[in-house]
Design a protein around this motif. Sequence first.
Motif, PDB file in Angstrom:
ATOM      1  N   ALA A  73     -57.602   5.800   4.076  1.00  0.00           N
ATOM      2  CA  ALA A  73     -56.612   6.438   4.937  1.00  0.00           C
ATOM      3  C   ALA A  73     -57.324   7.111   6.118  1.00  0.00           C
ATOM      4  O   ALA A  73     -56.864   7.037   7.264  1.00  0.00           O
TER       5      ALA A  73
ATOM      6  N   THR B 152     -59.961   6.289   7.622  1.00  0.00           N
ATOM      7  CA  THR B 152     -60.365   5.354   8.671  1.00  0.00           C
ATOM      8  C   THR B 152     -59.213   5.078   9.635  1.00  0.00           C
ATOM      9  O   THR B 152     -59.425   4.578  10.732  1.00  0.00           O
ATOM     10  N   GLN B 153     -58.002   5.379   9.207  1.00  0.00           N
ATOM     11  CA  GLN B 153     -56.851   5.258  10.106  1.00  0.00           C
ATOM     12  C   GLN B 153     -56.510   6.590  10.763  1.00  0.00           C
ATOM     13  O   GLN B 153     -55.465   6.714  11.405  1.00  0.00           O
ATOM     14  N   GLY B 154     -57.344   7.572  10.528  1.00  0.00           N
ATOM     15  CA  GLY B 154     -57.071   8.894  11.060  1.00  0.00           C
ATOM     16  C   GLY B 154     -55.943   9.588  10.330  1.00  0.00           C
ATOM     17  O   GLY B 154     -55.303  10.499  10.848  1.00  0.00           O
ATOM     18  N   PHE B 155     -55.701   9.183   9.100  1.00  0.00           N
ATOM     19  CA  PHE B 155     -54.554   9.678   8.343  1.00  0.00           C
ATOM     20  C   PHE B 155     -55.010  10.715   7.334  1.00  0.00           C
ATOM     21  O   PHE B 155     -55.985  10.510   6.613  1.00  0.00           O
ATOM     22  N   HIS B 156     -54.298  11.817   7.278  1.00  0.00           N
ATOM     23  CA  HIS B 156     -54.628  12.871   6.324  1.00  0.00           C
ATOM     24  C   HIS B 156     -53.685  12.808   5.122  1.00  0.00           C
ATOM     25  O   HIS B 156     -52.479  12.948   5.266  1.00  0.00           O
ATOM     26  N   VAL B 157     -54.246  12.621   3.934  1.00  0.00           N
ATOM     27  CA  VAL B 157     -53.447  12.382   2.742  1.00  0.00           C
ATOM     28  C   VAL B 157     -52.960  13.674   2.094  1.00  0.00           C
ATOM     29  O   VAL B 157     -53.733  14.588   1.871  1.00  0.00           O
TER      30      VAL B 157
ATOM     31  N   LEU C 126     -49.263   3.845   4.479  1.00  0.00           N
ATOM     32  CA  LEU C 126     -49.535   5.218   4.889  1.00  0.00           C
ATOM     33  C   LEU C 126     -48.275   5.727   5.565  1.00  0.00           C
ATOM     34  O   LEU C 126     -47.844   5.163   6.576  1.00  0.00           O
TER      35      LEU C 126
ATOM     36  N   ILE D  28     -48.897   6.169   0.303  1.00  0.00           N
ATOM     37  CA  ILE D  28     -49.684   7.367   0.564  1.00  0.00           C
ATOM     38  C   ILE D  28     -48.975   8.209   1.613  1.00  0.00           C
ATOM     39  O   ILE D  28     -48.741   7.739   2.724  1.00  0.00           O
ATOM     40  N   ASN D  29     -48.630   9.412   1.239  1.00  0.00           N
ATOM     41  CA  ASN D  29     -47.949  10.298   2.173  1.00  0.00           C
ATOM     42  C   ASN D  29     -48.935  11.283   2.778  1.00  0.00           C
ATOM     43  O   ASN D  29     -49.887  11.703   2.126  1.00  0.00           O
ATOM     44  N   GLY D  30     -48.655  11.647   4.013  1.00  0.00           N
ATOM     45  CA  GLY D  30     -49.533  12.592   4.667  1.00  0.00           C
ATOM     46  C   GLY D  30     -49.168  12.731   6.126  1.00  0.00           C
ATOM     47  O   GLY D  30     -47.995  12.679   6.477  1.00  0.00           O
ATOM     48  N   VAL D  31     -50.180  12.915   6.959  1.00  0.00           N
ATOM     49  CA  VAL D  31     -49.942  13.157   8.381  1.00  0.00           C
ATOM     50  C   VAL D  31     -50.728  12.141   9.197  1.00  0.00           C
ATOM     51  O   VAL D  31     -51.930  11.987   9.019  1.00  0.00           O
TER      52      VAL D  31
ATOM     53  N   PRO E 168     -52.310  10.217  12.632  1.00  0.00           N
ATOM     54  CA  PRO E 168     -53.191  10.718  13.682  1.00  0.00           C
ATOM     55  C   PRO E 168     -52.434  11.433  14.800  1.00  0.00           C
ATOM     56  O   PRO E 168     -52.836  12.526  15.199  1.00  0.00           O
TER      57      PRO E 168
ATOM     58  N   ARG F 215     -51.271  14.810  13.722  1.00  0.00           N
ATOM     59  CA  ARG F 215     -52.359  15.758  13.491  1.00  0.00           C
ATOM     60  C   ARG F 215     -52.760  16.418  14.797  1.00  0.00           C
ATOM     61  O   ARG F 215     -53.240  17.551  14.818  1.00  0.00           O
TER      62      ARG F 215
END
Lengths: 173, 173
Positions: A138, A140-145, B114, B152-155, B157, B160
């Motif tokens: 995640a 690597t996609q700039g995604f924060h889990v 994501l 996958i849940n999150g925020v 790029p 952010r």
Amino acid sequence: MSEDIVTPFRSHPHNHQRCVADAMALAEERCGRRGVRLTPIRRRVLELIWGRHEPVKAYDLLDQLREDHRGAAPPTVYRALDFLLEQGLIHRIESLNAYIGCGDPSHPHLGQFLICDRCNAVAEMDDSDIRDLLARKAATQGFHVNWQTIEINGVCPSCRAVPESVSAGDDSD
Amino acid sequence: MSEDIVTPFRSHPHNHQRCVADAMALAEERCGRRGVRLTPIRRRVLELIWGRHEPVKAYDLLDQLREDHRGAAPPTVYRALDFLLEQGLIHRIESLNAYIGCGDPSHPHLGQFLICDRCNAVAEMDDSDIRDLLARKAATQGFHVNWQTIEINGVCPSCRAVPESVSAGDDSD
DNA sequence: CCAGTCATGTTATTCTGTTGCAAATCAGTG
DNA sequence: CACTGATTTGCAACAGAATAACATGACTGG
Ligand SMILES: [Zn+2]
Ligand SMILES: [Zn+2]
Ligand SMILES: [Zn+2]
Ligand SMILES: [Zn+2]
């Protein structure tokens, strides 16, 4: 160790009475420590969920709940489920709209679930390798889990040992 | 390469007209090759799904469908969705009860998603490292994998990079 | 044209989950 | 104890997601 089997497949019959009792004791203790109330309804719902070692549906719980709790309605069971989810005492299986007892409520976690399509058995893992790999990918996609839903469908060991047709559901695809 | 980003986050505005057109062309081609019929209803539903780059709910589709297709009912849209799922043209996001266009219908696959909790953007991966790790971990339990649900849940790029309050949903948890 | 398959129309129903508000219960406080 | 505020439950209605069942229409291939 990265691999944490929270709830294994129950291949050999186990002492389920005790299995449930232990879970309930853990829950009591955990709620006490946290200063939240495991009320009779909540306790009962948790018991019902643990009673089967399978994912349980909300409306099945409702039916069972009504047997000794006249006047139970959908909100009754959903509120209990919300509470139990918040306390990390159960997990929700998204792909089934069903709920299952958490094998290790001692620390809150998202589980990873192995779901047998033949017998409905579910094993819970809490594997940091998986968690970490997903977080890394995640990233690597700039995604924060924040949360991960991992549900793996397939065939459990017991069912693999058995000729197709014997188990529940005639899926001669 | 193990890492296959099927649909990335659309951070920079892209030519969405074309993005949809391409997807539709691919779908036409794929259905032709497979000898199945991408009927007007099915095509329209796929278009509606691609029209937004987000997970879309079945009943939202139904509402939109009704605008130019009087008499559309739940089965209309669910049958189209079933078809599109079978053909690998869309994916279902279990945790949202929603559907999203597949970024690479050229070969059937389960995706890994994501999901941004702020802006609802979804990126699709099809990463063999993840697939393989899960299969390996499952195997250590004697479990044979048929299907994987990875959400996958999150925020994302873009979100952010933005002060909390600006985006949708005040989750000052 | 006919029969067979696939696709759609139509109606109703089931399953899953939420909202809103009132009543009851509980914990702390004077 | 009586008062207060927070949590929990009861209750009724509703919203949202998906399927069942059966009729009708449309496109095959002989
Ligand atoms: Zn047990
Ligand atoms: Zn757990
Ligand atoms: Zn895809
Ligand atoms: Zn976002």
